[in-house]
Design a protein around this motif. Sequence first.
Motif, PDB file in Angstrom:
ATOM      1  N   CYS A   1       0.814  -1.215   0.000  1.00  0.00           N
ATOM      2  CA  CYS A   1       0.000   0.000   0.000  1.00  0.00           C
ATOM      3  C   CYS A   1       0.848   1.266   0.000  1.00  0.00           C
ATOM      4  O   CYS A   1       0.406   2.332  -0.445  1.00  0.00           O
ATOM      5  N   GLN A   2       2.084   1.180   0.530  1.00  0.00           N
ATOM      6  CA  GLN A   2       3.017   2.307   0.602  1.00  0.00           C
ATOM      7  C   GLN A   2       2.544   3.435   1.535  1.00  0.00           C
ATOM      8  O   GLN A   2       3.141   4.509   1.566  1.00  0.00           O
ATOM      9  N   LYS A   3       1.481   3.211   2.288  1.00  0.00           N
ATOM     10  CA  LYS A   3       0.901   4.272   3.112  1.00  0.00           C
ATOM     11  C   LYS A   3       0.842   3.938   4.604  1.00  0.00           C
ATOM     12  O   LYS A   3       0.782   4.842   5.431  1.00  0.00           O
ATOM     13  N   CYS A   4       0.822   2.665   4.952  1.00  0.00           N
ATOM     14  CA  CYS A   4       0.634   2.288   6.359  1.00  0.00           C
ATOM     15  C   CYS A   4       1.932   2.433   7.143  1.00  0.00           C
ATOM     16  O   CYS A   4       3.007   2.689   6.586  1.00  0.00           O
TER      17      CYS A   4
ATOM     18  N   HIS B   1       5.876   2.534   5.852  1.00  0.00           N
ATOM     19  CA  HIS B   1       6.712   3.681   6.178  1.00  0.00           C
ATOM     20  C   HIS B   1       7.921   3.271   7.017  1.00  0.00           C
ATOM     21  O   HIS B   1       8.939   3.976   7.033  1.00  0.00           O
TER      22      HIS B   1
END
Length: 349
Positions: free
Chosen positions: A93-96, A100
């Motif tokens: 997802c590259q967002k959670c 990160h």
Amino acid sequence: MKTLGYAAHSADSDLVPYHFERRELRPNDVAIEILYSGVCHSDLHTVNGDWGDQPYPLVPGHEIVGKVLSVGSDVKNYKVGDQVAVGCMVDSCQKCDQCHNHEEQFCRHGMTPTYGAPDRQSGEITQGGYSKHIVVREEFVLSIPESMDLSRTAPILCAGITTYSPLRHWGVKEGSRVGVVGLGGLGHMAVKLAVAMGAEVTVISRSKSKEEEAKALGAKGILASSDADEMQANGAAFDLIIDTVPVKHDVNVYTPLLDVNGSLVIVGQVGPLEELMSVPLVFNRRSVAGSLIGGIKETQEVIDFCAKHDIYPECEMIKMDGINGAFERLAQGDLAHRFVIDMSSLSVD
């Protein structure tokens, strides 16, 4: 992009040539010509349906080394001709928080494996490295130093990172006492990496038949798990044990070998364990844990570490049409080397 791979069409079929298309480049994509593809025991388990139903036809392979053919308009870190690699995952997802934290393998929304999973945008099933080409988003492409032998690099993308990650996470350093259960594809890499970190390494196996092989890799020797007296004499002898056995087995025989605060980390078996005895754990604050590959940053780290220390897996080169024979040999036992497919024999024309 038209390409050719070898695919399984059912759980009980051989892998056969399979023509298919890779997606057109998205702005952040890298198109790669695959030069070498490692063969992992998990490829065999997956195509056999051992871990559940699969979306056949399925092209396995997640130890990929090649060169860049073209890049999308937004790609910043790669150019045509670069030596690159792709490991066990191609998206997240590259967002959670986990993404990160550079641990995309633990993405809260699920990482996207290199083969056998829906693409996050199109929904089409990802197909792996037993093929001539692959297209991967830039964030999941890795750099291969110019000094590395590409023909022996591919297994670092799975066997390397799978054993390197727990060694790093549990703080192995000069003087650490490390046990490695099994001397197969994962185990021999665990030995090489731990030795390079300065650890005192012992292989734990049912017999001492591979002792000279273990010593050649840098281990001090083999502890025979079938020898009850020797096992008892080595109680509390290890700070960390990496368990690489890929099938169901009894881990209770190993936990008394751990010192206070020691950990047994399972990286081989996926599935149920024998009933776990708590007494050795409770009385010495020992732990039994698991570890799954590593994030992209850590995978790049192990590639660079191997380049610095001249560490390579023990490899047997095969042609693409030899994959079914390799699978048969892999099914008979956990070999002390990795098969690597030379893709030069595979032509799309």
